[in-house]
Design a protein around this motif. Structure first.
Motif, short mmCIF file in Angstrom:
data_model
loop_
_atom_site.label_atom_id
_atom_site.label_comp_id
_atom_site.label_asym_id
_atom_site.label_seq_id
_atom_site.Cartn_x
_atom_site.Cartn_y
_atom_site.Cartn_z
N GLN A 57 0.90 -1.24 -0.07
CA GLN A 57 0.06 0.01 0.15
C GLN A 57 0.96 1.09 0.11
O GLN A 57 0.55 2.20 -0.70
CB GLN A 57 -0.91 -0.13 1.19
N ILE B 281 0.81 4.17 -2.78
CA ILE B 281 0.71 5.66 -2.64
C ILE B 281 1.68 6.56 -2.85
O ILE B 281 1.33 7.87 -3.53
CB ILE B 281 0.32 5.88 -0.83
N ARG C 193 -3.98 9.99 2.52
CA ARG C 193 -3.85 8.52 2.16
C ARG C 193 -2.91 7.66 3.17
O ARG C 193 -3.42 6.50 3.55
CB ARG C 193 -2.92 8.22 0.76
#
Ligand code: 2AM
Ligand code: CA
Length: 257
Positions: free
Chosen positions: A4, A8, A49
């Motif tokens: 992740q 990002i 995020r």
């Protein structure tokens, strides 16, 4: 978590690539200390995020820095939305996004993404450092066979004599010198073995947090110019290199103080 984080930071890099000619440049403390609307946009994107991923974490970002007891966070993101802002403003395509994640005061993850050449450097503590999918090793060589990346720290006039004294001592010894303008990428270049050693007399934690882990996980030695540990919560000098070149520069740093 790692996948992740990679997603990002790559998305953040696309914001840098999307920049048009109008960057809305403002001077923070003077003409050497710039911020653009893209620095702010990338930081806002990262804040949203990253905190969605880990809501309990603190967030130390260059463009929203304020004084706080950062040590109170068990998890802390340390983020530079654009490292190499002067390069970005001048159209000198050498800038990156830098994301470090501390856990209990140690850098657990470090990611540095150069969107211009699609190079993603990343490391997890104890698990090695990588450039895209390739494992990195800084190798080892003495100063005589090393490129020296010089970080000029010219924002601090009181450090100019110190920087130039060390530069002058190393200049006749090293293979050659380079000055690129993004400390996070400079540390990654040491990790990748492209340069033997890098120093800068003062940087901020977001400049070196992620890159210091990447360099270390690739086998480099990373210290302050005094040879001590980096301070991840305050400004600090940085000396990073493959073991022999680091030792050589540290000796010169001691001779020139
Ligand atoms: P920046 O581009 O994010 O500002 C170049 O010498 C390096 O120093 C870059 O990584 C740059 O980061 C950083 N830098 C710029 N201004 C600085 C400042 N005032 N203090 C510490 N580092 C700075
Ligand atoms: Ca920056």
């Amino acid at each position: 978590m790692l996948e992740q984080l990679k997603q990002i930071i790559r998305a953040a890099g696309q914001i840098i690539l999307s920049a048009g000619a109008e960057k809305d440049v403002t001077e923070k403390t003077g003409s050497r200390d710039l911020v653009t609307k893209y620095d702010k946009a990338v930081e806002a994107f990262l804040r949203a995020r990253l905190l969605a991923l880990l809501p309990e974490a603190g967030f130390m970002g260059e463009e929203s820095i304020h004084s706080e007891d950062w040590t109170r966070y068990e998890w802390l993101f340390i983020v530079d939305p654009i490292d190499g802002t002067t390069n970005f403003v001048q159209g000198y395509a050498n800038s990156c996004v830098s994301v470090g994640l501390l856990h209990k005061g140690l850098v657990e993850y470090g990611l540095v993404y150069n969107p211009y050449v699609d190079e993603l450097y990343w490391a997890k503590r104890g698990a090695g450092a990588y450039l895209n999918g390739e494992r990195l090793s800084c190798g080892d060589r003495p100063l005589e066979r090393s490129l020296l990346i010089f970080g000029s720290a010219l924002y601090y006039t009181e450090l100019q004599a110190r920087s130039l004294a060390l530069f002058s001592a190393a200049f006749p010894i090293v293979q050659d010198v380079r000055r690129f303008g993004s400390a996070a990428l400079d540390l990654c270049y040491v990790a990748a073995g492209r340069a033997g050693v890098f120093f800068e007399a003062r940087l901020c934690p977001w400049d070196y947090c992620a890159g210091s882990l990447i360099a270390r996980e690739a086998g480099a030695v990373v210290t302050s110019l005094e040879g001590g540990p980096l301070d991840l919560y305050h400004k600090c000098s940085v000396l990073a290199g493959c073991p022999s070149a680091h030792a050589g520069m540290l000796a010169l740093a001691k001779q020139t103080t």
